[in-house]
Design a protein around this motif. Structure first.
Motif, PDB file in Angstrom:
ATOM      1  N   GLU A  38     -18.977 -14.342  -5.034  1.00  0.00           N
ATOM      2  CA  GLU A  38     -19.711 -15.303  -4.537  1.00  0.00           C
ATOM      3  C   GLU A  38     -21.115 -14.388  -4.924  1.00  0.00           C
ATOM      4  OE1 GLU A  38     -19.159 -14.291  -0.693  1.00  0.00           O
ATOM      5  OE2 GLU A  38     -17.918 -16.057  -0.406  1.00  0.00           O
ATOM      6  N   ALA A  39     -21.253 -13.153  -6.216  1.00  0.00           N
ATOM      7  CA  ALA A  39     -22.217 -13.177  -6.481  1.00  0.00           C
ATOM      8  C   ALA A  39     -22.722 -13.988  -8.158  1.00  0.00           C
ATOM      9  CB  ALA A  39     -22.488 -11.481  -6.094  1.00  0.00           C
ATOM     10  N   GLY A  40     -21.396 -14.041  -7.903  1.00  0.00           N
ATOM     11  CA  GLY A  40     -21.772 -14.723  -9.088  1.00  0.00           C
ATOM     12  C   GLY A  40     -21.507 -14.270 -10.358  1.00  0.00           C
ATOM     13  N   PHE A  41     -20.427 -13.038 -10.288  1.00  0.00           N
ATOM     14  CA  PHE A  41     -20.547 -12.460 -11.586  1.00  0.00           C
ATOM     15  C   PHE A  41     -19.163 -12.663 -12.632  1.00  0.00           C
ATOM     16  CE2 PHE A  41     -22.539  -9.277  -9.088  1.00  0.00           C
ATOM     17  CZ  PHE A  41     -23.161  -8.032  -9.839  1.00  0.00           C
ATOM     18  N   PRO A  42     -19.323 -12.619 -13.850  1.00  0.00           N
ATOM     19  CA  PRO A  42     -18.041 -13.543 -14.470  1.00  0.00           C
ATOM     20  C   PRO A  42     -16.494 -13.083 -14.414  1.00  0.00           C
ATOM     21  CG  PRO A  42     -19.729 -11.463 -15.729  1.00  0.00           C
ATOM     22  CD  PRO A  42     -20.033 -11.618 -14.733  1.00  0.00           C
ATOM     23  N   GLU A  43     -15.863 -13.499 -14.813  1.00  0.00           N
ATOM     24  CA  GLU A  43     -14.267 -13.614 -14.501  1.00  0.00           C
ATOM     25  C   GLU A  43     -13.676 -11.507 -14.643  1.00  0.00           C
ATOM     26  OE1 GLU A  43     -11.655 -15.713 -16.147  1.00  0.00           O
ATOM     27  OE2 GLU A  43     -11.914 -14.878 -18.032  1.00  0.00           O
ATOM     28  N   GLU A  44     -14.224 -10.918 -15.237  1.00  0.00           N
ATOM     29  CA  GLU A  44     -13.924 -10.019 -15.724  1.00  0.00           C
ATOM     30  C   GLU A  44     -13.985  -8.817 -14.555  1.00  0.00           C
ATOM     31  OE1 GLU A  44     -14.258 -11.511 -19.331  1.00  0.00           O
ATOM     32  OE2 GLU A  44     -15.454 -11.830 -18.151  1.00  0.00           O
ATOM     33  N   VAL A  45     -15.315  -9.293 -13.780  1.00  0.00           N
ATOM     34  CA  VAL A  45     -15.794  -8.294 -12.549  1.00  0.00           C
ATOM     35  C   VAL A  45     -15.405  -8.817 -11.929  1.00  0.00           C
ATOM     36  CG1 VAL A  45     -17.758  -7.600 -11.187  1.00  0.00           C
ATOM     37  CG2 VAL A  45     -18.514  -8.112 -14.042  1.00  0.00           C
ATOM     38  N   ILE A  46     -15.044 -10.202 -11.637  1.00  0.00           N
ATOM     39  CA  ILE A  46     -13.815 -10.209 -10.555  1.00  0.00           C
ATOM     40  C   ILE A  46     -12.291  -9.724 -10.058  1.00  0.00           C
ATOM     41  CG2 ILE A  46     -12.536 -11.931  -8.976  1.00  0.00           C
ATOM     42  CD1 ILE A  46     -15.602 -13.728 -10.309  1.00  0.00           C
ATOM     43  N   CYS A  47     -11.928  -9.812 -11.678  1.00  0.00           N
ATOM     44  CA  CYS A  47     -10.828  -9.606 -12.610  1.00  0.00           C
ATOM     45  C   CYS A  47     -10.890  -7.834 -11.105  1.00  0.00           C
ATOM     46  CB  CYS A  47      -9.866  -9.335 -13.195  1.00  0.00           C
ATOM     47  SG  CYS A  47      -9.720 -11.175 -13.745  1.00  0.00           S
ATOM     48  N   ALA A  48     -12.119  -7.390 -11.947  1.00  0.00           N
ATOM     49  CA  ALA A  48     -11.692  -5.487 -11.530  1.00  0.00           C
ATOM     50  C   ALA A  48     -11.951  -4.867  -9.759  1.00  0.00           C
ATOM     51  CB  ALA A  48     -13.151  -5.140 -12.670  1.00  0.00           C
ATOM     52  N   GLY A  49     -12.638  -6.469  -9.201  1.00  0.00           N
ATOM     53  CA  GLY A  49     -12.276  -5.952  -8.271  1.00  0.00           C
ATOM     54  C   GLY A  49     -10.956  -6.093  -7.257  1.00  0.00           C
ATOM     55  N   TYR A  50      -9.926  -7.014  -7.533  1.00  0.00           N
ATOM     56  CA  TYR A  50      -9.085  -7.425  -7.132  1.00  0.00           C
ATOM     57  C   TYR A  50      -8.063  -5.832  -7.859  1.00  0.00           C
ATOM     58  CZ  TYR A  50      -8.917 -12.258  -6.455  1.00  0.00           C
ATOM     59  OH  TYR A  50      -9.608 -13.494  -5.689  1.00  0.00           O
ATOM     60  N   LEU A  51      -8.368  -5.300  -8.712  1.00  0.00           N
ATOM     61  CA  LEU A  51      -7.293  -4.524  -9.598  1.00  0.00           C
ATOM     62  C   LEU A  51      -8.173  -2.586  -9.255  1.00  0.00           C
ATOM     63  CD1 LEU A  51      -6.922  -6.503 -12.882  1.00  0.00           C
ATOM     64  CD2 LEU A  51      -5.709  -5.947 -10.985  1.00  0.00           C
ATOM     65  N   HIS A  52      -9.278  -3.137  -8.835  1.00  0.00           N
ATOM     66  CA  HIS A  52      -9.489  -1.948  -8.544  1.00  0.00           C
ATOM     67  C   HIS A  52      -9.611  -0.406  -7.983  1.00  0.00           C
ATOM     68  CE1 HIS A  52     -11.009  -3.200  -4.260  1.00  0.00           C
ATOM     69  NE2 HIS A  52     -11.232  -1.547  -4.208  1.00  0.00           N
ATOM     70  N   ASP A  53      -8.321  -0.761  -6.774  1.00  0.00           N
ATOM     71  CA  ASP A  53      -7.153   0.351  -6.713  1.00  0.00           C
ATOM     72  C   ASP A  53      -5.884   0.803  -6.559  1.00  0.00           C
ATOM     73  OD1 ASP A  53      -9.112   1.422  -4.762  1.00  0.00           O
ATOM     74  OD2 ASP A  53      -8.239   0.688  -3.004  1.00  0.00           O
ATOM     75  N   VAL A  54      -6.198  -0.452  -8.051  1.00  0.00           N
ATOM     76  CA  VAL A  54      -4.328   0.025  -8.723  1.00  0.00           C
ATOM     77  C   VAL A  54      -3.926   1.309  -8.884  1.00  0.00           C
ATOM     78  CG1 VAL A  54      -2.938  -1.613 -10.319  1.00  0.00           C
ATOM     79  CG2 VAL A  54      -3.816  -2.571  -8.863  1.00  0.00           C
ATOM     80  N   ALA A  55      -4.499   1.508  -9.725  1.00  0.00           N
ATOM     81  CA  ALA A  55      -4.617   3.160 -10.518  1.00  0.00           C
ATOM     82  C   ALA A  55      -4.205   4.312  -9.952  1.00  0.00           C
ATOM     83  CB  ALA A  55      -5.719   3.398 -11.759  1.00  0.00           C
ATOM     84  N   GLU A  56      -5.703   4.097  -9.093  1.00  0.00           N
ATOM     85  CA  GLU A  56      -5.835   4.931  -8.032  1.00  0.00           C
ATOM     86  C   GLU A  56      -4.539   4.546  -6.819  1.00  0.00           C
ATOM     87  OE1 GLU A  56      -9.305   6.108  -5.102  1.00  0.00           O
ATOM     88  OE2 GLU A  56     -10.030   5.299  -6.752  1.00  0.00           O
ATOM     89  N   ASP A  57      -3.844   3.637  -6.400  1.00  0.00           N
ATOM     90  CA  ASP A  57      -2.800   4.052  -5.427  1.00  0.00           C
ATOM     91  C   ASP A  57      -1.644   3.164  -5.643  1.00  0.00           C
ATOM     92  OD1 ASP A  57      -5.266   4.700  -4.259  1.00  0.00           O
ATOM     93  OD2 ASP A  57      -5.684   3.502  -3.256  1.00  0.00           O
ATOM     94  N   THR A  58      -1.398   3.338  -6.786  1.00  0.00           N
ATOM     95  CA  THR A  58      -0.247   2.544  -7.220  1.00  0.00           C
ATOM     96  C   THR A  58       0.383   2.939  -8.285  1.00  0.00           C
ATOM     97  OG1 THR A  58      -0.588   0.440  -8.228  1.00  0.00           O
ATOM     98  CG2 THR A  58      -1.074  -0.312  -6.108  1.00  0.00           C
ATOM     99  N   ASP A  59       1.762   2.308  -8.443  1.00  0.00           N
ATOM    100  CA  ASP A  59       2.136   3.147  -9.850  1.00  0.00           C
ATOM    101  C   ASP A  59       2.117   3.062 -11.057  1.00  0.00           C
ATOM    102  OD1 ASP A  59       4.153   4.551  -8.213  1.00  0.00           O
ATOM    103  OD2 ASP A  59       5.843   3.082  -8.036  1.00  0.00           O
TER     104      ASP A  59
END
Length: 179
Positions: A38-59
């Motif tokens: 909604e803030a207009g960031f490019p797809e790489e940033v949006i993807c990072a939004g989805y993935l931001h806790d994956v390395a920290e909290d998953t396998d």
């Protein structure tokens, strides 16, 4: 790539619940990614939004993210990922220092995450009151310090016209929650 990141995050966080609730964890990364979109960031940033806790909290780890989504997404997630072997204070101090000098995209990722966390906390406070603080590794005073510190440094290095509107929303919510 955005839908793939959403699906990957959903798979990675499958079965996880948000702190203090029965809400599926994936709701959090979805809201973070939505804020960034909604803030207009490019797809790489949006993807990072989805993935931001994956390395920290998953396998999954950062190499899994890099293989599927590229170095740019991995670097944003890495900048956001906490080292869970460190103490709470060390991790939060590192986040504050990372935020101070980070590029806009990393700042946005971190603030979108902190905003959603604080919105959830605000809802919990309305429902449960101050008893909510016992569920945290760090209570009210430390949470206050952390969130106020984030708000204090998040705009460093940015021109006023670069600052996304949701940064101001975060600042207001910090004031409402901790004043």
């Amino acid at each position: 790539m955005i839908e793939e990141a959403k699906a990957f995050a959903a798979k990675a966080h499958a079965g996880q619940k948000r702190k203090n609730s029965n809400v599926d964890y994936i709701v959090h990364p979805i809201r973070v990614a939505k804020t960034l979109k909604e803030a207009g960031f490019p797809e790489e940033v949006i993807c990072a939004g989805y993935l931001h806790d994956v390395a920290e909290d998953t396998d999954y780890d950062l190499s899994d993210i890099e293989r599927r989504f590229g170095t740019e997404v991995k670097e944003m997630v890495a900048a956001h990922t906490e080292d869970k072997s460190q103490s709470w204070n060390a991790r939060k101090t590192h986040t504050i220092e990372t935020l101070r000098d980070a590029p806009l995209e990393v700042k946005a990722l971190i603030i979108a995450d902190k905003l959603d966390n604080l919105q959830s906390l605000s809802e919990d406070l309305e429902q449960e009151g101050d008893a909510i603080w016992i569920h945290f590794n760090a209570g009210y005073e430390k949470q206050k310090w952390y969130n106020e510190s984030i708000a204090e440094v998040m705009e460093e290095g940015l021109e006023a016209e670069e600052v996304p509107e949701f940064f101001h929303t975060y600042q207001e919510l910090v004031k409402q929650t901790f004043d």
